[in-house]
Write an enzyme that holds these catalytic residues in place. Structure first.
Site, PDB file in Angstrom:
ATOM      1  N   HIS A  46      15.378  69.380 -42.979  1.00 51.63           N
ATOM      2  CA  HIS A  46      14.073  70.010 -43.149  1.00 51.63           C
ATOM      3  C   HIS A  46      13.914  71.037 -42.036  1.00 51.63           C
ATOM      4  O   HIS A  46      14.837  71.241 -41.234  1.00 51.63           O
ATOM      5  CB  HIS A  46      12.970  68.948 -43.134  1.00 51.63           C
ATOM      6  CG  HIS A  46      13.073  67.992 -41.974  1.00 51.63           C
ATOM      7  ND1 HIS A  46      12.857  68.381 -40.663  1.00 51.63           N
ATOM      8  CD2 HIS A  46      13.413  66.690 -41.924  1.00 51.63           C
ATOM      9  CE1 HIS A  46      13.020  67.346 -39.867  1.00 51.63           C
ATOM     10  NE2 HIS A  46      13.381  66.304 -40.602  1.00 51.63           N
ATOM     11  N   HIS A  62      14.956  70.120 -38.400  1.00 45.15           N
ATOM     12  CA  HIS A  62      16.391  70.273 -38.091  1.00 45.15           C
ATOM     13  C   HIS A  62      16.733  71.755 -37.914  1.00 45.15           C
ATOM     14  O   HIS A  62      17.494  72.119 -37.020  1.00 45.15           O
ATOM     15  CB  HIS A  62      17.250  69.728 -39.240  1.00 45.15           C
ATOM     16  CG  HIS A  62      17.117  68.256 -39.483  1.00 45.15           C
ATOM     17  ND1 HIS A  62      16.498  67.745 -40.602  1.00 45.15           N
ATOM     18  CD2 HIS A  62      17.546  67.187 -38.778  1.00 45.15           C
ATOM     19  CE1 HIS A  62      16.552  66.420 -40.568  1.00 45.15           C
ATOM     20  NE2 HIS A  62      17.175  66.052 -39.472  1.00 45.15           N
ATOM     21  N   ASP A  99      12.165  62.384 -31.652  1.00 44.08           N
ATOM     22  CA  ASP A  99      12.750  61.085 -31.315  1.00 44.08           C
ATOM     23  C   ASP A  99      12.802  60.962 -29.794  1.00 44.08           C
ATOM     24  O   ASP A  99      13.864  61.049 -29.183  1.00 44.08           O
ATOM     25  CB  ASP A  99      14.135  60.964 -31.947  1.00 44.08           C
ATOM     26  CG  ASP A  99      14.057  61.029 -33.452  1.00 44.08           C
ATOM     27  OD1 ASP A  99      13.775  60.011 -34.070  1.00 44.08           O
ATOM     28  OD2 ASP A  99      14.234  62.140 -34.012  1.00 44.08           O
ATOM     29  N   SER A 130      13.142  63.262 -42.371  1.00 46.86           N
ATOM     30  CA  SER A 130      13.891  63.068 -43.618  1.00 46.86           C
ATOM     31  C   SER A 130      13.258  61.943 -44.429  1.00 46.86           C
ATOM     32  O   SER A 130      13.251  61.971 -45.664  1.00 46.86           O
ATOM     33  CB  SER A 130      15.348  62.720 -43.317  1.00 46.86           C
ATOM     34  OG  SER A 130      15.917  63.728 -42.524  1.00 46.86           O
ATOM     35  N   ARG A 131      12.707  60.942 -43.731  1.00 46.52           N
ATOM     36  CA  ARG A 131      12.110  59.802 -44.440  1.00 46.52           C
ATOM     37  C   ARG A 131      10.852  60.195 -45.218  1.00 46.52           C
ATOM     38  O   ARG A 131      10.452  59.465 -46.128  1.00 46.52           O
ATOM     39  CB  ARG A 131      11.797  58.670 -43.459  1.00 46.52           C
ATOM     40  CG  ARG A 131      13.051  57.948 -42.970  1.00 46.52           C
ATOM     41  CD  ARG A 131      12.682  56.729 -42.137  1.00 46.52           C
ATOM     42  NE  ARG A 131      13.839  55.899 -41.837  1.00 46.52           N
ATOM     43  CZ  ARG A 131      14.652  56.096 -40.810  1.00 46.52           C
ATOM     44  NH1 ARG A 131      14.421  57.096 -39.975  1.00 46.52           N
ATOM     45  NH2 ARG A 131      15.693  55.312 -40.613  1.00 46.52           N
TER      46      ARG A 131
HETATM   47  P1  AMP Z   1      17.961  62.953 -37.750  1.00 51.23           P
HETATM   48  O1  AMP Z   1      18.669  63.692 -38.844  1.00 51.23           O
HETATM   49  O2  AMP Z   1      16.683  62.333 -38.165  1.00 51.23           O
HETATM   50  O3  AMP Z   1      18.868  62.028 -36.994  1.00 51.23           O
HETATM   51  O4  AMP Z   1      17.529  64.064 -36.697  1.00 51.23           O
HETATM   52  C1  AMP Z   1      18.467  64.952 -36.139  1.00 51.23           C
HETATM   53  C2  AMP Z   1      17.804  65.698 -35.027  1.00 51.23           C
HETATM   54  O5  AMP Z   1      16.696  66.435 -35.531  1.00 51.23           O
HETATM   55  C3  AMP Z   1      17.273  64.782 -33.920  1.00 51.23           C
HETATM   56  O6  AMP Z   1      17.529  65.381 -32.657  1.00 51.23           O
HETATM   57  C4  AMP Z   1      15.810  64.736 -34.224  1.00 51.23           C
HETATM   58  O7  AMP Z   1      15.003  64.467 -33.089  1.00 51.23           O
HETATM   59  C5  AMP Z   1      15.552  66.135 -34.738  1.00 51.23           C
HETATM   60  N1  AMP Z   1      14.337  66.189 -35.547  1.00 51.23           N
HETATM   61  C6  AMP Z   1      14.009  65.368 -36.587  1.00 51.23           C
HETATM   62  N2  AMP Z   1      12.773  65.666 -37.036  1.00 51.23           N
HETATM   63  C7  AMP Z   1      12.317  66.689 -36.272  1.00 51.23           C
HETATM   64  C8  AMP Z   1      11.096  67.446 -36.251  1.00 51.23           C
HETATM   65  N3  AMP Z   1      10.086  67.198 -37.085  1.00 51.23           N
HETATM   66  N4  AMP Z   1      10.980  68.431 -35.324  1.00 51.23           N
HETATM   67  C9  AMP Z   1      11.992  68.685 -34.450  1.00 51.23           C
HETATM   68  N5  AMP Z   1      13.158  68.012 -34.423  1.00 51.23           N
HETATM   69  C10 AMP Z   1      13.320  67.028 -35.317  1.00 51.23           C
END
Ligand code: AMP
Length: 282
Positions: free
Chosen positions: A34, A37, A150, A186-187
């Site tokens: 999204h 990312h 996170d 993503s959730r």
């Molecule tokens: P994930 O795919 O959920 O493991 O996230 C991958 C990276 O994207 C991690 O460093 C997350 O902290 C970051 N991330 C996820 N959601 C967001 C968001 N809404 N804003 C900024 N970074 C994000």
């Protein structure tokens, strides 16, 4: 964009780029991408010469097998988004490549393991430490980009980098939100329209608590307010904590400090969401 699932192939590419003096920026993800990312990808694009992203849904960081099974996977859309947004190399490894039946090492981050996410997701940060270490050793980036979304993961990764001497800078990227404030995740894909509206409560609770604290009222008043918001609401509150961003320990008296961050987690149905907000920032 080059896509590969092979460690040898990505390492050959990176060795070549590094021999040309290029700096490598790395964005690890679990896919279902999204705008949050993509903001990491554009931060990497600005700072580094070569942008490497990985997509890997890491089984060792899921303490709940149902959550792992239901985790959204949109690989074709993800590839096209990364291609359009300046990613040079996409690392897309299989479980076989990342683990090949090896799963013997675990990480213990001390108190950081036990608080907030650690309390509700036993083993989660061990899995994060393991996969991030593997990915850092494969990609050997100069810069690694992580989202403030996170926050506890970020604190743990900074520790990992410092204590294991990973030769890279960790760069923090602010939280991207939906128009009404819900942190992108993503959730969120698993929420219907009504649930998405209900999920705004997590953001609204952070805003309310922040307003209470900045008016000089106490931590317990902020806690009470947040609890009251969740009474008779579809969303279920798991925790709300007012902590310091470096050790994640709860703030009691000296909460009016720049390192103070408000953290929240809970459920809409069976979808678990987390969010946070600095007392004096985003
Ligand atoms: P994930 O795919 O959920 O493991 O996230 C991958 C990276 O994207 C991690 O460093 C997350 O902290 C970051 N991330 C996820 N959601 C967001 C968001 N809404 N804003 C900024 N970074 C994000």
């Amino acid at each position: 964009m080059v896509t590969t699932g092979s460690i040898a192939e990505i390492q050959a590419l990176i060795t070549q780029f590094k021999s040309e003096g290029k700096k490598i920026g790395f964005v690890p993800t679990m896919g279902a991408l999204h705008e949050g990312h993509l903001s990491l990808v554009s931060a990497a694009r600005e700072k580094a010469d070569i942008v490497v992203c990985s997509i890997y849904v890491n089984p060792t960081q899921f303490n709940n097998q149902d959550d792992l099974k239901k985790y959204p996977r949109n690989i074709d859309t993800d590839k096209s988004l990364l291609g359009k947004n300046g990613c040079d190399i996409l690392f897309l490894p299989s479980d076989e490549v990342m683990y090949a039946g090896r799963n013997t090492i675990s990480f213990d981050f001390g108190d950081l393991n036990k608080l907030m996410e650690g309390r509700y997701r036993p083993g989660h940060f061990s899995g994060v430490g393991l996969i991030v270490s593997k990915l850092f050793n494969i990609v050997l980036p100069n810069y690694a980009f992580f989202g403030q979304k996170d926050l506890q993961q970020l604190t743990i990764i900074k520790k990992l980098v410092e204590e294991l001497f990973f030769n890279l800078d960790v760069i923090t990227v602010p939280i991207k939100r939906e128009p009404h404030g819900l942190a992108m995740s993503s959730r969120n894909e698993r929420l219907n329209q009504k649930e998405r509206e209900e999920a705004n409560i997590f953001y609204n609770a952070l805003i309310e608590a922040k307003s209470i604290l900045t008016k000089g009222e106490s931590v317990s008043e902020a806690n009470e307010k947040v609890k009251a918001l969740f009474e008779d609401h579809k969303a279920q509150l798991e925790y709300f904590e007012i902590v310091s961003d470096h050790d994640l320990l709860p703030k009691t008296k000296n909460y009016l400090e720049p390192d103070t961050v408000l953290c929240i987690a809970g459920f809409i149905g069976d979808v678990r969401l987390i969010d946070n907000m600095y007392l004096y920032g985003n």
